[in-house]
Design a protein around this motif. Structure first.
Motif, PDB file in Angstrom:
ATOM      1  N   VAL A   7       0.522  -1.335  -0.195  1.00 30.30           N
ATOM      2  CA  VAL A   7      -0.025  -0.167   0.276  1.00 30.30           C
ATOM      3  C   VAL A   7       0.495   0.887   0.382  1.00 30.30           C
ATOM      4  O   VAL A   7       1.678   1.764   1.370  1.00 30.30           O
ATOM      5  CB  VAL A   7      -0.898   0.470   1.118  1.00 30.30           C
ATOM      6  N   ASP A   8       0.930   1.808  -1.282  1.00 32.04           N
ATOM      7  CA  ASP A   8       1.516   3.189  -0.913  1.00 32.04           C
ATOM      8  C   ASP A   8       0.840   4.021  -1.912  1.00 32.04           C
ATOM      9  O   ASP A   8       0.024   3.452  -3.200  1.00 32.04           O
ATOM     10  CB  ASP A   8       3.132   3.184  -1.792  1.00 32.04           C
ATOM     11  N   THR A  13       7.228   4.009  -6.070  1.00 28.69           N
ATOM     12  CA  THR A  13       7.098   2.935  -5.151  1.00 28.69           C
ATOM     13  C   THR A  13       6.644   2.338  -4.545  1.00 28.69           C
ATOM     14  O   THR A  13       7.331   0.628  -5.201  1.00 28.69           O
ATOM     15  CB  THR A  13       7.420   4.688  -3.261  1.00 28.69           C
ATOM     16  N   ARG A  14       5.304   1.418  -5.371  1.00 27.90           N
ATOM     17  CA  ARG A  14       4.866   0.783  -5.169  1.00 27.90           C
ATOM     18  C   ARG A  14       4.745  -0.580  -6.143  1.00 27.90           C
ATOM     19  O   ARG A  14       4.887  -1.900  -5.433  1.00 27.90           O
ATOM     20  CB  ARG A  14       2.928   1.216  -5.258  1.00 27.90           C
ATOM     21  N   GLU A  15       4.935   0.352  -7.433  1.00 19.29           N
ATOM     22  CA  GLU A  15       5.801  -0.817  -8.232  1.00 19.29           C
ATOM     23  C   GLU A  15       6.891  -1.134  -8.384  1.00 19.29           C
ATOM     24  O   GLU A  15       7.286  -2.110  -8.691  1.00 19.29           O
ATOM     25  CB  GLU A  15       5.811   0.323  -9.647  1.00 19.29           C
ATOM     26  N   ALA A  35      -2.952   1.678  -3.821  1.00 19.28           N
ATOM     27  CA  ALA A  35      -2.954   3.244  -4.266  1.00 19.28           C
ATOM     28  C   ALA A  35      -3.474   3.411  -2.546  1.00 19.28           C
ATOM     29  O   ALA A  35      -2.949   5.271  -2.898  1.00 19.28           O
ATOM     30  CB  ALA A  35      -2.959   3.681  -5.298  1.00 19.28           C
ATOM     31  N   SER A  36      -4.189   3.593  -2.004  1.00 16.58           N
ATOM     32  CA  SER A  36      -4.094   4.573  -0.523  1.00 16.58           C
ATOM     33  C   SER A  36      -4.622   2.994   0.574  1.00 16.58           C
ATOM     34  O   SER A  36      -5.271   2.240   0.452  1.00 16.58           O
ATOM     35  CB  SER A  36      -5.882   5.631  -1.208  1.00 16.58           C
ATOM     36  N   GLY A  37      -4.919   3.980   1.541  1.00 18.07           N
ATOM     37  CA  GLY A  37      -5.540   2.802   3.146  1.00 18.07           C
ATOM     38  C   GLY A  37      -7.095   3.038   2.776  1.00 18.07           C
ATOM     39  O   GLY A  37      -7.222   1.818   3.262  1.00 18.07           O
ATOM     40  N   VAL A  38      -7.735   3.905   1.787  1.00 24.25           N
ATOM     41  CA  VAL A  38      -8.365   3.306   1.899  1.00 24.25           C
ATOM     42  C   VAL A  38      -8.948   2.327   0.909  1.00 24.25           C
ATOM     43  O   VAL A  38     -10.072   1.419   1.158  1.00 24.25           O
ATOM     44  CB  VAL A  38      -9.441   4.658   1.056  1.00 24.25           C
ATOM     45  N   GLU A  39      -7.728   1.516   0.020  1.00 28.64           N
ATOM     46  CA  GLU A  39      -8.191   0.906  -1.430  1.00 28.64           C
ATOM     47  C   GLU A  39      -7.933  -0.039  -0.548  1.00 28.64           C
ATOM     48  O   GLU A  39      -8.649  -1.388  -0.739  1.00 28.64           O
ATOM     49  CB  GLU A  39      -7.622   1.752  -2.972  1.00 28.64           C
ATOM     50  N   ALA A  40      -6.830   0.113   0.113  1.00 33.43           N
ATOM     51  CA  ALA A  40      -6.599  -1.073   1.235  1.00 33.43           C
ATOM     52  C   ALA A  40      -7.715  -1.842   1.924  1.00 33.43           C
ATOM     53  O   ALA A  40      -7.544  -2.944   2.223  1.00 33.43           O
ATOM     54  CB  ALA A  40      -5.329  -0.911   2.075  1.00 33.43           C
ATOM     55  N   LEU A  41      -8.143  -0.832   2.185  1.00 35.40           N
ATOM     56  CA  LEU A  41      -9.334  -1.608   3.173  1.00 35.40           C
ATOM     57  C   LEU A  41     -10.529  -1.781   2.656  1.00 35.40           C
ATOM     58  O   LEU A  41     -10.515  -3.383   3.347  1.00 35.40           O
ATOM     59  CB  LEU A  41     -10.198  -0.085   4.482  1.00 35.40           C
ATOM     60  N   GLU A  42     -10.826  -1.409   1.277  1.00 30.02           N
ATOM     61  CA  GLU A  42     -11.625  -2.502   0.890  1.00 30.02           C
ATOM     62  C   GLU A  42     -11.333  -3.407  -0.003  1.00 30.02           C
ATOM     63  O   GLU A  42     -12.055  -4.272  -0.291  1.00 30.02           O
ATOM     64  CB  GLU A  42     -12.223  -1.086  -0.431  1.00 30.02           C
ATOM     65  N   TRP A  43     -10.196  -3.413   0.023  1.00 23.51           N
ATOM     66  CA  TRP A  43      -8.968  -4.654  -0.142  1.00 23.51           C
ATOM     67  C   TRP A  43      -9.318  -6.000   0.475  1.00 23.51           C
ATOM     68  O   TRP A  43      -9.693  -7.051   0.518  1.00 23.51           O
ATOM     69  CB  TRP A  43      -8.768  -5.118  -1.068  1.00 23.51           C
ATOM     70  N   LEU A  44      -8.793  -5.858   2.205  1.00 22.81           N
ATOM     71  CA  LEU A  44      -9.286  -6.286   3.195  1.00 22.81           C
ATOM     72  C   LEU A  44     -10.684  -6.621   3.471  1.00 22.81           C
ATOM     73  O   LEU A  44     -10.383  -7.877   4.078  1.00 22.81           O
ATOM     74  CB  LEU A  44      -8.061  -5.575   3.544  1.00 22.81           C
ATOM     75  N   ALA A  45     -11.287  -6.235   3.435  1.00 21.96           N
ATOM     76  CA  ALA A  45     -13.004  -6.693   3.691  1.00 21.96           C
ATOM     77  C   ALA A  45     -13.342  -8.174   2.986  1.00 21.96           C
ATOM     78  O   ALA A  45     -14.249  -8.259   3.293  1.00 21.96           O
ATOM     79  CB  ALA A  45     -13.936  -4.967   2.898  1.00 21.96           C
ATOM     80  N   LYS A 105      13.218   5.364   2.967  1.00 25.01           N
ATOM     81  CA  LYS A 105      13.007   5.302   1.851  1.00 25.01           C
ATOM     82  C   LYS A 105      14.148   6.004   1.380  1.00 25.01           C
ATOM     83  O   LYS A 105      14.432   7.162   2.384  1.00 25.01           O
ATOM     84  CB  LYS A 105      12.003   6.313   1.153  1.00 25.01           C
ATOM     85  N   PRO A 106      14.997   5.962   0.638  1.00 26.15           N
ATOM     86  CA  PRO A 106      14.729   4.923  -0.643  1.00 26.15           C
ATOM     87  C   PRO A 106      15.047   3.310  -0.067  1.00 26.15           C
ATOM     88  O   PRO A 106      16.193   2.749   0.716  1.00 26.15           O
ATOM     89  CB  PRO A 106      16.276   5.043  -1.040  1.00 26.15           C
ATOM     90  N   ILE A 107      14.275   2.520  -0.051  1.00 28.17           N
ATOM     91  CA  ILE A 107      14.578   1.241   0.060  1.00 28.17           C
ATOM     92  C   ILE A 107      15.528   0.510  -0.512  1.00 28.17           C
ATOM     93  O   ILE A 107      15.516  -0.079  -1.446  1.00 28.17           O
ATOM     94  CB  ILE A 107      12.840   0.256   0.032  1.00 28.17           C
ATOM     95  N   ASP A 108      15.788  -0.090   0.478  1.00 26.93           N
ATOM     96  CA  ASP A 108      17.308  -0.963  -0.070  1.00 26.93           C
ATOM     97  C   ASP A 108      16.981  -2.515  -0.292  1.00 26.93           C
ATOM     98  O   ASP A 108      16.483  -3.104   0.647  1.00 26.93           O
ATOM     99  CB  ASP A 108      18.400  -1.285   1.219  1.00 26.93           C
ATOM    100  N   LYS A 109      17.098  -2.927  -1.411  1.00 29.92           N
ATOM    101  CA  LYS A 109      16.377  -4.360  -2.356  1.00 29.92           C
ATOM    102  C   LYS A 109      16.795  -5.735  -1.094  1.00 29.92           C
ATOM    103  O   LYS A 109      15.517  -6.319  -1.060  1.00 29.92           O
ATOM    104  CB  LYS A 109      16.679  -4.756  -3.490  1.00 29.92           C
ATOM    105  N   LYS A 110      18.115  -5.537  -0.546  1.00 27.86           N
ATOM    106  CA  LYS A 110      18.087  -6.907   0.328  1.00 27.86           C
ATOM    107  C   LYS A 110      17.118  -7.001   1.651  1.00 27.86           C
ATOM    108  O   LYS A 110      17.046  -7.379   2.035  1.00 27.86           O
ATOM    109  CB  LYS A 110      19.588  -6.652   0.135  1.00 27.86           C
ATOM    110  N   LYS A 111      17.319  -5.663   2.115  1.00 24.39           N
ATOM    111  CA  LYS A 111      16.809  -4.975   3.695  1.00 24.39           C
ATOM    112  C   LYS A 111      15.486  -5.115   3.387  1.00 24.39           C
ATOM    113  O   LYS A 111      14.591  -5.943   3.979  1.00 24.39           O
ATOM    114  CB  LYS A 111      16.592  -3.482   4.185  1.00 24.39           C
ATOM    115  N   LEU A 112      14.860  -5.108   2.766  1.00 20.89           N
ATOM    116  CA  LEU A 112      13.347  -5.235   2.144  1.00 20.89           C
ATOM    117  C   LEU A 112      12.779  -7.346   2.081  1.00 20.89           C
ATOM    118  O   LEU A 112      12.066  -6.607   2.417  1.00 20.89           O
ATOM    119  CB  LEU A 112      13.195  -4.444   0.507  1.00 20.89           C
TER     120      LEU A 112
END
Length: 262
Positions: A7-8, A13-15, A35-45, A105-112
């Protein structure tokens, strides 16, 4: 297959996170985005996620607000927070919510990838604990912990009963085995175990049934026979009264995540 929800509100960053995790996953996990917290909650429902990776600063519903709302879900995911700001207050609050990792951010790929692997292991441990809680009767667990304090007669009664759960066993049968008066044995048993003989027997039979439901492919009829019930119909009734679900529903709840059934 475990599901990871990213969620971002920043597409780059998201992609970017999605592509890194798809490459690491090699198809082993389902990667979803919002793309948003609202969209995430709708998906998680309507969907379950094992891991949520969310930015902390988003319009309408920020990352911490989103994490707080996860407590309303039946099976909340574990969480990794990502942020472009190293604010201590944010990180401290995230940890209070049980967030597994706080990545800058910027996110280290290995740490991710390392954080995701750690988070999924944490999620597996949480699920394992939840499964064990479903499997073990808390009253029987308490009784087992006190068993060494039982007198020799009650200890023998419990042993005798455990060896004959597939048989018709009455309080009088055990009292006769112990050469005791049935009424006296009934009082003694309740004093030491905290349960009547009937309740203990029912809970022990249902406990055995739960073990068989979770660990074998035996039918409900076969399990009812192995736990001392004359009919499957009565077994289902007793099981539902004690557990709040049918034996079939219970089996589904403890095996739906893919645990192996022998």
């Amino acid at each position: 297959m475990k599901t990871i929800l990213i969620v971002d509100d920043e597409p780059r960053t998201r992609e970017g996170v999605r592509k890194v995790l798809e490459g690491w996953s090699c198809g082993r996990h389902r990667i979803e985005t919002a793309a948003s917290g609202v969209e995430a909650l709708e998906w998680l429902a309507h969907n379950d996620a094992n891991l949520l990776i969310t930015d902390i600063r988003m319009p309408q519903i920020g990352g911490l607000d989103l994490v707080e709302r996860l407590g309303e879900l039946a099976h909340p995911p574990v969480v990794i927070i990502i942020s472009g700001h190293p604010e201590f207050d944010y990180a401290q609050k995230a940890l209070q919510f049980g967030v597994v990792e706080y990545l800058l951010k910027p996110i280290d790929k290995k740490k991710l990838v390392a954080a995701v692997e750690t988070a999924l292991k944490r999620e597996e441990n949480i699920h394992r604990i939840e499964r064990m809680e479903k499997l073990v009767d808390p009253k029987l667990l308490d009784a087992a912990q006190e068993e060494r304090a039982y007198g020799p007669q009650v200890q023998e009664a419990v042993r005798y009963l455990n060896e004959r759960l597939d048989q018709s066993v009455t309080l009088k049968d055990i009292a006769d085995h112990l050469h005791m008066n049935a009424s006296y044995f009934s009082v003694l048993f309740k004093e030491q175990t905290g349960m009547t003989f009937s309740e203990f027997l029912t809970r022990r039979r249902v406990q055995r049934a739960k073990e068989l439901l979770a660990g074998t492919r035996l039918t409900i009829n076969e399990i009812s026979e192995r736990t001392g019930y004359q009919t499957a119909k009565y077994f289902v009734k007793v099981f539902r009264q004690l557990e709040g679900v049918s034996p079939g529903q219970y089996r589904k709840s403890v095996t739906e995540a893919g645990e192996t059934i022998q």
